[in-house]
Design a protein around this motif. Structure first.
Motif, short mmCIF file in Angstrom:
data_model
loop_
_atom_site.label_atom_id
_atom_site.label_comp_id
_atom_site.label_asym_id
_atom_site.label_seq_id
_atom_site.Cartn_x
_atom_site.Cartn_y
_atom_site.Cartn_z
N ARG A 69 0.85 -1.19 0.00
CA ARG A 69 0.00 0.00 0.00
C ARG A 69 0.89 1.25 0.00
NH1 ARG A 69 -0.06 2.06 5.24
NH2 ARG A 69 0.62 0.61 6.87
N PRO A 70 0.35 2.39 -0.44
CA PRO A 70 1.16 3.61 -0.49
C PRO A 70 1.48 4.15 0.89
CG PRO A 70 -0.81 3.77 -1.90
CD PRO A 70 -0.99 2.58 -1.03
N VAL A 71 2.72 4.60 1.08
CA VAL A 71 3.12 5.27 2.32
C VAL A 71 4.01 6.49 2.04
CG1 VAL A 71 3.00 3.18 3.73
CG2 VAL A 71 5.15 3.78 2.61
N LEU A 72 4.43 6.68 0.78
CA LEU A 72 5.41 7.72 0.48
C LEU A 72 4.86 9.11 0.74
CD1 LEU A 72 8.29 7.28 -0.40
CD2 LEU A 72 7.63 7.83 -2.73
N SER A 73 3.56 9.29 0.55
CA SER A 73 2.97 10.60 0.80
C SER A 73 3.07 10.99 2.27
CB SER A 73 1.50 10.61 0.35
OG SER A 73 0.93 11.89 0.51
N SER A 74 2.83 10.02 3.17
CA SER A 74 2.96 10.30 4.60
C SER A 74 4.40 10.60 4.97
CB SER A 74 2.47 9.10 5.41
OG SER A 74 1.09 8.88 5.21
N LEU A 75 5.36 9.92 4.32
CA LEU A 75 6.76 10.20 4.60
C LEU A 75 7.12 11.63 4.18
CD1 LEU A 75 8.43 6.84 3.48
CD2 LEU A 75 7.60 7.51 5.73
N HIS A 76 6.58 12.07 3.06
CA HIS A 76 6.83 13.45 2.62
C HIS A 76 6.13 14.45 3.55
CE1 HIS A 76 8.83 13.34 -1.47
NE2 HIS A 76 8.70 12.07 -1.16
N ALA A 77 5.00 14.05 4.13
CA ALA A 77 4.33 14.92 5.10
C ALA A 77 5.20 15.10 6.33
CB ALA A 77 2.97 14.33 5.49
N SER A 78 5.87 14.03 6.78
CA SER A 78 6.75 14.15 7.93
C SER A 78 7.95 15.03 7.60
CB SER A 78 7.21 12.77 8.40
OG SER A 78 8.10 12.19 7.47
N PHE A 79 8.40 14.99 6.35
CA PHE A 79 9.47 15.89 5.91
C PHE A 79 9.01 17.35 6.02
CE2 PHE A 79 11.61 18.37 2.66
CZ PHE A 79 12.95 18.02 2.82
N SER A 80 7.78 17.63 5.58
CA SER A 80 7.24 18.99 5.68
C SER A 80 7.12 19.42 7.14
CB SER A 80 5.86 19.06 5.00
OG SER A 80 5.96 18.72 3.63
N ALA A 81 6.69 18.49 8.00
CA ALA A 81 6.58 18.82 9.42
C ALA A 81 7.95 19.11 10.01
CB ALA A 81 5.91 17.66 10.17
N GLY A 82 8.96 18.37 9.59
CA GLY A 82 10.32 18.63 10.05
C GLY A 82 10.83 19.99 9.61
N ALA A 83 10.51 20.37 8.37
CA ALA A 83 10.92 21.68 7.88
C ALA A 83 10.26 22.80 8.70
CB ALA A 83 10.54 21.83 6.40
N LEU A 84 8.98 22.61 9.04
CA LEU A 84 8.29 23.60 9.85
C LEU A 84 8.90 23.68 11.25
CD1 LEU A 84 5.97 25.60 10.27
CD2 LEU A 84 4.50 23.65 10.85
N ALA A 85 9.18 22.51 11.84
CA ALA A 85 9.79 22.49 13.18
C ALA A 85 11.16 23.14 13.17
CB ALA A 85 9.90 21.04 13.68
N GLY A 86 11.92 22.90 12.11
CA GLY A 86 13.23 23.52 12.00
C GLY A 86 13.15 25.03 11.89
N ALA A 87 12.17 25.52 11.12
CA ALA A 87 12.01 26.96 10.97
C ALA A 87 11.60 27.61 12.29
CB ALA A 87 10.97 27.26 9.89
N LEU A 88 10.67 26.98 12.99
CA LEU A 88 10.21 27.54 14.26
C LEU A 88 11.31 27.52 15.32
CD1 LEU A 88 6.62 25.98 14.45
CD2 LEU A 88 7.23 28.34 13.89
N SER A 89 12.03 26.40 15.43
CA SER A 89 13.10 26.32 16.42
C SER A 89 14.25 27.26 16.06
CB SER A 89 13.60 24.88 16.55
OG SER A 89 14.16 24.44 15.32
N GLY A 90 14.53 27.39 14.77
CA GLY A 90 15.58 28.31 14.35
C GLY A 90 15.24 29.75 14.72
N GLY A 91 13.98 30.11 14.53
CA GLY A 91 13.55 31.46 14.92
C GLY A 91 13.64 31.67 16.42
N LEU A 92 13.32 30.62 17.18
CA LEU A 92 13.40 30.70 18.64
C LEU A 92 14.84 30.91 19.10
CD1 LEU A 92 11.84 30.49 21.32
CD2 LEU A 92 12.27 28.03 21.27
N PHE A 93 15.76 30.14 18.54
CA PHE A 93 17.17 30.30 18.90
C PHE A 93 17.68 31.68 18.49
CE2 PHE A 93 17.38 25.59 19.11
CZ PHE A 93 18.03 25.48 20.32
N ALA A 94 17.27 32.15 17.32
CA ALA A 94 17.72 33.46 16.86
C ALA A 94 17.17 34.56 17.75
CB ALA A 94 17.28 33.68 15.41
N ALA A 95 15.92 34.41 18.20
CA ALA A 95 15.32 35.43 19.06
C ALA A 95 16.06 35.54 20.39
CB ALA A 95 13.85 35.10 19.31
#
Length: 340
Positions: A69-95
């Motif tokens: 069954r397909p799972v690659l779309s969910s894996l790409h969703a986790s990649f997007s979530a990681g990018a968002l988490a990285g952006a938010l944490s990066g902004g927090l560290f910079a602040a």
């Protein structure tokens, strides 16, 4: 290079090496003092990420085949979530004015430990469909008789990535400069696009399992282009935001399905096939924003953004062209694997 390594070693080992190198390669940019040093450090970081990107997608194809069954779309969703988490944490560290080498070292150690823990639980070599033990040639070999299908897939991915890049770089600018909205309102364009894309990818596996990947891309990409084009014609800020929302939903499964089909078409040469498709697709992310910029200088940003609609239609058309070829199995709905 990564496709050749995946074909010879398997996607699991290359994923482990790639994620290790990516975490280590995060450190040199933090210590760079000159532009040249930073450039060289980022080249190394890009090489490591490119290696793990191809290997992870190849391994995702292997997991799909084992599960049936397909799972690659969910894996790409986790990649997007990681990018968002990285952006938010990066902004927090910079602040908090954290020094880059403190920040990057912490991230490198924390994510490296988590990634290595996960990487050692990947599929064993015996189940890795990307591995090809033929060692008579060094260069990547695309399967004979499948080059046209892979080239069409690569171009479909190029269109999808170019549309994503154009949206990321120009959506907020259009709402702010051309439609006179505030910076906060304008930022909603990419925010809504990103959130709906992540949501669409989370739901994408179930949709693809029901209707088939190629069919879903044809319909969703065409729908996204039509919705965005109509919203752009109205000139209404609210409707344009809805257009970006529709674009995120419609383009969500384009890249996951493209990589999944590349592995399917590649067969035993899944690693090189995914490399070929991802290399061409990835240039869309670089080419899309400058293309919009050059057109905006000539005809205005509103008319230039209509290119996103054309790119979405092109992705749907190219996917349809693939299904019109003899390999009509690409339209088939995946069937669960038989229990052993």
């Amino acid at each position: 290079m990564s496709g050749q390594l995946v074909a010879r070693m398997g996607s699991g080992p290359v994923t482990r090496w790639g994620i290790t190198l990516s975490c280590l390669a995060l450190l040199p940019p933090a210590f760079a003092r000159e532009p040249l040093e930073l450039g060289l450090a980022l080249v190394g970081f890009g090489v490591a990420l490119g290696m793990v990107d191809v290997a992870m997608n190849a391994h995702g194809v292997a997991i799909e085949r084992q599960l049936g069954r397909p799972v690659l779309s969910s894996l790409h969703a986790s990649f997007s979530a990681g990018a968002l988490a990285g952006a938010l944490s990066g902004g927090l560290f910079a602040a908090h004015h954290t020094r880059p080498w403190h920040h990057f070292t912490l991230v490198s150690v924390a994510l490296g430990a988590a990634a290595l823990w996960a990487a050692h639980r990947l599929l064993p070599a015996s189940l890795d469909v990307a591995a090809d033990r033929e060692r008579d040639r060094f260069w990547i070999r695309i399967p004979e008789g499948r080059r046209l299908s892979l080239s069409l897939l690569a171009l479909a991915g190029f269109c999808g990535m170019a549309a994503e890049g154009a949206t990321a770089d120009w959506g907020a600018l259009y709402l702010h400069d051309d439609l006179g909205r505030s910076a906060g309102f304008a930022s909603l364009a990419y925010a809504l696009f990103s959130v709906t894309m992540a949501a669409g990818r989370l739901a994408g596996d179930r949709v693809v399992a029901r209707w088939g990947g190629a069919r879903v891309v044809i319909q969703s990409a065409a729908w996204a282009g039509a919705v965005f084009g109509l919203a752009l014609m109205t000139g209404s800020p609210v409707l344009v935001l809805l257009g970006f929302t529709g674009l995120g939903i419609g383009l969500a499964v384009v890249m996951p399905v493209t990589f999944s089909l590349a592995g399917t078409v590649g067969g035993r040469r899944a690693g090189p096939a995914i490399t070929y498709v991802s290399s061409i697709s990835g240039t869309g992310l670089l080419a899309g924003p400058p293309l919009i910029g050059f057109l905006a200088e000539a005809v205005g940003l509103r008319a230039a953004l209509s290119t996103v609609t054309l790119l979405s239609f092109a992705a749907a058309g190219l996917m349809y062209a693939i299904t019109a070829r003899p390999a009509r199995s690409l339209l088939a709905v995946p069937r669960p694997a038989q229990p052993r």
